[in-house]
Design a protein around this motif. Structure first.
Motif, PDB file in Angstrom:
ATOM      1  N   ALA A  35      37.828  44.236  50.368  1.00  0.00           N
ATOM      2  CA  ALA A  35      38.594  44.053  49.139  1.00  0.00           C
ATOM      3  C   ALA A  35      38.209  42.770  48.407  1.00  0.00           C
ATOM      4  O   ALA A  35      38.709  42.514  47.314  1.00  0.00           O
ATOM      5  N   ILE A  36      37.339  41.966  49.010  1.00  0.00           N
ATOM      6  CA  ILE A  36      36.953  40.680  48.431  1.00  0.00           C
ATOM      7  C   ILE A  36      35.534  40.776  47.888  1.00  0.00           C
ATOM      8  O   ILE A  36      34.614  41.195  48.592  1.00  0.00           O
ATOM      9  N   ARG A  37      35.355  40.393  46.633  1.00  0.00           N
ATOM     10  CA  ARG A  37      34.021  40.397  46.046  1.00  0.00           C
ATOM     11  C   ARG A  37      33.316  39.061  46.276  1.00  0.00           C
ATOM     12  O   ARG A  37      32.145  39.010  46.615  1.00  0.00           O
ATOM     13  N   GLN A  38      34.029  37.965  46.025  1.00  0.00           N
ATOM     14  CA  GLN A  38      33.444  36.645  46.239  1.00  0.00           C
ATOM     15  C   GLN A  38      34.517  35.704  46.773  1.00  0.00           C
ATOM     16  O   GLN A  38      35.700  35.883  46.499  1.00  0.00           O
ATOM     17  N   LEU A  39      34.048  34.719  47.504  1.00  0.00           N
ATOM     18  CA  LEU A  39      34.946  33.735  48.093  1.00  0.00           C
ATOM     19  C   LEU A  39      34.359  32.355  47.861  1.00  0.00           C
ATOM     20  O   LEU A  39      33.191  32.102  48.167  1.00  0.00           O
ATOM     21  N   GLU A  40      35.152  31.461  47.297  1.00  0.00           N
ATOM     22  CA  GLU A  40      34.712  30.104  47.005  1.00  0.00           C
ATOM     23  C   GLU A  40      35.616  29.152  47.783  1.00  0.00           C
ATOM     24  O   GLU A  40      36.835  29.159  47.606  1.00  0.00           O
ATOM     25  N   VAL A  41      35.017  28.332  48.639  1.00  0.00           N
ATOM     26  CA  VAL A  41      35.803  27.459  49.497  1.00  0.00           C
ATOM     27  C   VAL A  41      35.266  26.040  49.436  1.00  0.00           C
ATOM     28  O   VAL A  41      34.057  25.816  49.516  1.00  0.00           O
ATOM     29  N   LYS A  42      36.183  25.093  49.281  1.00  0.00           N
ATOM     30  CA  LYS A  42      35.861  23.664  49.325  1.00  0.00           C
ATOM     31  C   LYS A  42      34.744  23.306  48.347  1.00  0.00           C
ATOM     32  O   LYS A  42      34.882  23.472  47.163  1.00  0.00           O
ATOM     33  N   ALA A  43      33.632  22.814  48.867  1.00  0.00           N
ATOM     34  CA  ALA A  43      32.594  22.235  48.022  1.00  0.00           C
ATOM     35  C   ALA A  43      31.706  23.298  47.385  1.00  0.00           C
ATOM     36  O   ALA A  43      30.484  23.245  47.470  1.00  0.00           O
ATOM     37  N   ARG A  91      35.490  30.458  57.150  1.00  0.00           N
ATOM     38  CA  ARG A  91      35.784  29.521  56.059  1.00  0.00           C
ATOM     39  C   ARG A  91      37.268  29.188  56.112  1.00  0.00           C
ATOM     40  O   ARG A  91      38.092  30.078  56.318  1.00  0.00           O
ATOM     41  N   GLU A  92      37.589  27.955  55.862  1.00  0.00           N
ATOM     42  CA  GLU A  92      39.001  27.570  55.872  1.00  0.00           C
ATOM     43  C   GLU A  92      39.204  26.410  54.914  1.00  0.00           C
ATOM     44  O   GLU A  92      38.440  25.441  54.913  1.00  0.00           O
ATOM     45  N   GLY A  93      40.245  26.509  54.086  1.00  0.00           N
ATOM     46  CA  GLY A  93      40.553  25.428  53.154  1.00  0.00           C
ATOM     47  C   GLY A  93      40.977  25.950  51.801  1.00  0.00           C
ATOM     48  O   GLY A  93      41.280  27.130  51.632  1.00  0.00           O
ATOM     49  N   ALA A  94      41.003  25.068  50.824  1.00  0.00           N
ATOM     50  CA  ALA A  94      41.390  25.430  49.470  1.00  0.00           C
ATOM     51  C   ALA A  94      40.210  26.069  48.748  1.00  0.00           C
ATOM     52  O   ALA A  94      39.053  25.755  49.015  1.00  0.00           O
ATOM     53  N   GLY A  95      40.525  26.950  47.823  1.00  0.00           N
ATOM     54  CA  GLY A  95      39.460  27.587  47.055  1.00  0.00           C
ATOM     55  C   GLY A  95      39.986  28.731  46.223  1.00  0.00           C
ATOM     56  O   GLY A  95      41.168  28.787  45.865  1.00  0.00           O
ATOM     57  N   SER A  96      39.099  29.651  45.912  1.00  0.00           N
ATOM     58  CA  SER A  96      39.440  30.811  45.087  1.00  0.00           C
ATOM     59  C   SER A  96      38.780  32.045  45.673  1.00  0.00           C
ATOM     60  O   SER A  96      37.766  31.955  46.364  1.00  0.00           O
ATOM     61  N   TYR A  97      39.358  33.196  45.368  1.00  0.00           N
ATOM     62  CA  TYR A  97      38.767  34.448  45.821  1.00  0.00           C
ATOM     63  C   TYR A  97      38.869  35.479  44.696  1.00  0.00           C
ATOM     64  O   TYR A  97      39.793  35.472  43.886  1.00  0.00           O
ATOM     65  N   GLN A  98      37.877  36.344  44.642  1.00  0.00           N
ATOM     66  CA  GLN A  98      37.823  37.368  43.617  1.00  0.00           C
ATOM     67  C   GLN A  98      38.091  38.721  44.247  1.00  0.00           C
ATOM     68  O   GLN A  98      37.448  39.103  45.222  1.00  0.00           O
ATOM     69  N   LEU A  99      39.039  39.451  43.672  1.00  0.00           N
ATOM     70  CA  LEU A  99      39.399  40.768  44.178  1.00  0.00           C
ATOM     71  C   LEU A  99      38.509  41.841  43.560  1.00  0.00           C
ATOM     72  O   LEU A  99      37.716  41.581  42.652  1.00  0.00           O
ATOM     73  N   ALA A 100      38.661  43.064  44.053  1.00  0.00           N
ATOM     74  CA  ALA A 100      37.812  44.162  43.610  1.00  0.00           C
ATOM     75  C   ALA A 100      37.965  44.461  42.124  1.00  0.00           C
ATOM     76  O   ALA A 100      37.035  44.985  41.496  1.00  0.00           O
ATOM     77  N   ASP A 101      39.117  44.130  41.536  1.00  0.00           N
ATOM     78  CA  ASP A 101      39.311  44.380  40.107  1.00  0.00           C
ATOM     79  C   ASP A 101      38.684  43.295  39.230  1.00  0.00           C
ATOM     80  O   ASP A 101      38.793  43.329  38.001  1.00  0.00           O
ATOM     81  N   GLY A 102      38.034  42.312  39.859  1.00  0.00           N
ATOM     82  CA  GLY A 102      37.364  41.260  39.118  1.00  0.00           C
ATOM     83  C   GLY A 102      38.199  40.013  38.893  1.00  0.00           C
ATOM     84  O   GLY A 102      37.692  38.995  38.427  1.00  0.00           O
ATOM     85  N   SER A 103      39.483  40.050  39.212  1.00  0.00           N
ATOM     86  CA  SER A 103      40.359  38.906  38.987  1.00  0.00           C
ATOM     87  C   SER A 103      40.157  37.846  40.053  1.00  0.00           C
ATOM     88  O   SER A 103      39.860  38.146  41.211  1.00  0.00           O
ATOM     89  N   TRP A 104      40.322  36.572  39.653  1.00  0.00           N
ATOM     90  CA  TRP A 104      40.218  35.439  40.561  1.00  0.00           C
ATOM     91  C   TRP A 104      41.598  34.890  40.860  1.00  0.00           C
ATOM     92  O   TRP A 104      42.432  34.770  39.974  1.00  0.00           O
ATOM     93  N   GLN A 105      41.833  34.550  42.115  1.00  0.00           N
ATOM     94  CA  GLN A 105      43.104  33.969  42.550  1.00  0.00           C
ATOM     95  C   GLN A 105      42.823  32.632  43.232  1.00  0.00           C
ATOM     96  O   GLN A 105      41.821  32.484  43.931  1.00  0.00           O
ATOM     97  N   ARG A 106      43.736  31.686  43.050  1.00  0.00           N
ATOM     98  CA  ARG A 106      43.596  30.358  43.652  1.00  0.00           C
ATOM     99  C   ARG A 106      44.483  30.254  44.883  1.00  0.00           C
ATOM    100  O   ARG A 106      45.590  30.790  44.913  1.00  0.00           O
ATOM    101  N   SER A 107      43.996  29.549  45.894  1.00  0.00           N
ATOM    102  CA  SER A 107      44.788  29.325  47.095  1.00  0.00           C
ATOM    103  C   SER A 107      44.476  27.945  47.664  1.00  0.00           C
ATOM    104  O   SER A 107      43.329  27.504  47.651  1.00  0.00           O
ATOM    105  N   GLU A 108      45.508  27.262  48.140  1.00  0.00           N
ATOM    106  CA  GLU A 108      45.313  25.962  48.781  1.00  0.00           C
ATOM    107  C   GLU A 108      45.104  26.089  50.283  1.00  0.00           C
ATOM    108  O   GLU A 108      44.594  25.182  50.919  1.00  0.00           O
TER     109      GLU A 108
END
Length: 214
Positions: free
Chosen positions: A97-105, A55-72
């Motif tokens: 260390a990643i629970r979920q990964l959301e990318v692009k669409a 996966r490559e691009g802008a999106g968000s990822y959720q860490l093990a502590d449940g927090s979501w982070q945004r990245s371009e």
């Protein structure tokens, strides 16, 4: 002969008119078909031809502590996630260390926290069918069996929806119990597992209208 030429001229003008042009020439405007959740589709636009997990691009990822982070600018290769737009330079996270990964669409790689999926099995590939007001329906399309659906809601644990008709019906009736119209349609068989996308969309609308007691 003269009448014949006049007729040809008239036909030519029709073909060159906006209406005639649209009918006589093929359209090259491409609209991708919508996902059909009841069909054995492949895993969708995942990977880069060599690595299905890529996966490559802008999106968000959720860490093990449940927090979501945004990245371009982020790149995931199945074993690690690299963030390229961090103030401190590149950030690297092991896949564990990643629970979920959301990318692009709005596509997801679910690493942990969903029913029936463990880290030992590697990344699970899901497609987002519905994402309305915090209600999400994720789907996985095995090639030789029924699609797997997971319902995600802000106020409840992720729910793996059963594949059997009776069990699916019972599970969805429990979910939508505060939405009378939807409950009736599921009870009388108007909406079944094949219409799960419609069910979840109407459920999300029911929540928005305040008919569900949350």
């Amino acid at each position: 002969m003269r009448n014949y030429l006049l007729l040809l001229s008239a036909l030519g003008l029709v073909c060159l008119s906006p209406a005639g042009y649209g009918q006589g020439m093929p359209s090259y405007h491409y609209s991708p078909p919508p996902a059909m959740p009841n069909m054995p589709l492949p895993y969708g636009p995942f990977g880069n031809g060599e690595n299905l997990a890529h996966r490559e691009g802008a999106g968000s990822y959720q860490l093990a502590d449940g927090s979501w982070q945004r990245s371009e600018k982020m790149v995931f290769d199945g074993s690690k996630l690299v963030i390229k737009d961090g103030a401190a330079g590149k950030l690297r996270f092991d896949a564990n260390a990643i629970r979920q990964l959301e990318v692009k669409a709005d596509t997801f790689i679910v690493m942990a926290g969903l029913p029936g999926q463990s880290l030992a099995e590697g990344p699970a590939f899901y497609q987002s069918c519905v994402n309305l007001r915090g209600v999400r329906l994720l789907a996985q399309y095995p090639r030789n069996s029924k699609a797997t659906y997971i319902l995600s809601r802000p106020d409840a644990a992720p729910l793996l929806l059963p594949t059997g008709k009776a069990r699916f019906k019972a599970a969805m009736l429990e979910v939508v119990k505060d939405c009378p119209a939807l409950t009736e349609q599921i009870t009388d068989g108007s909406l079944r597992r094949e219409e799960v996308v419609q069910i979840v969309q109407e459920y999300a609308d029911c929540r928005r209208r305040g008919k569900a007691a949350f």
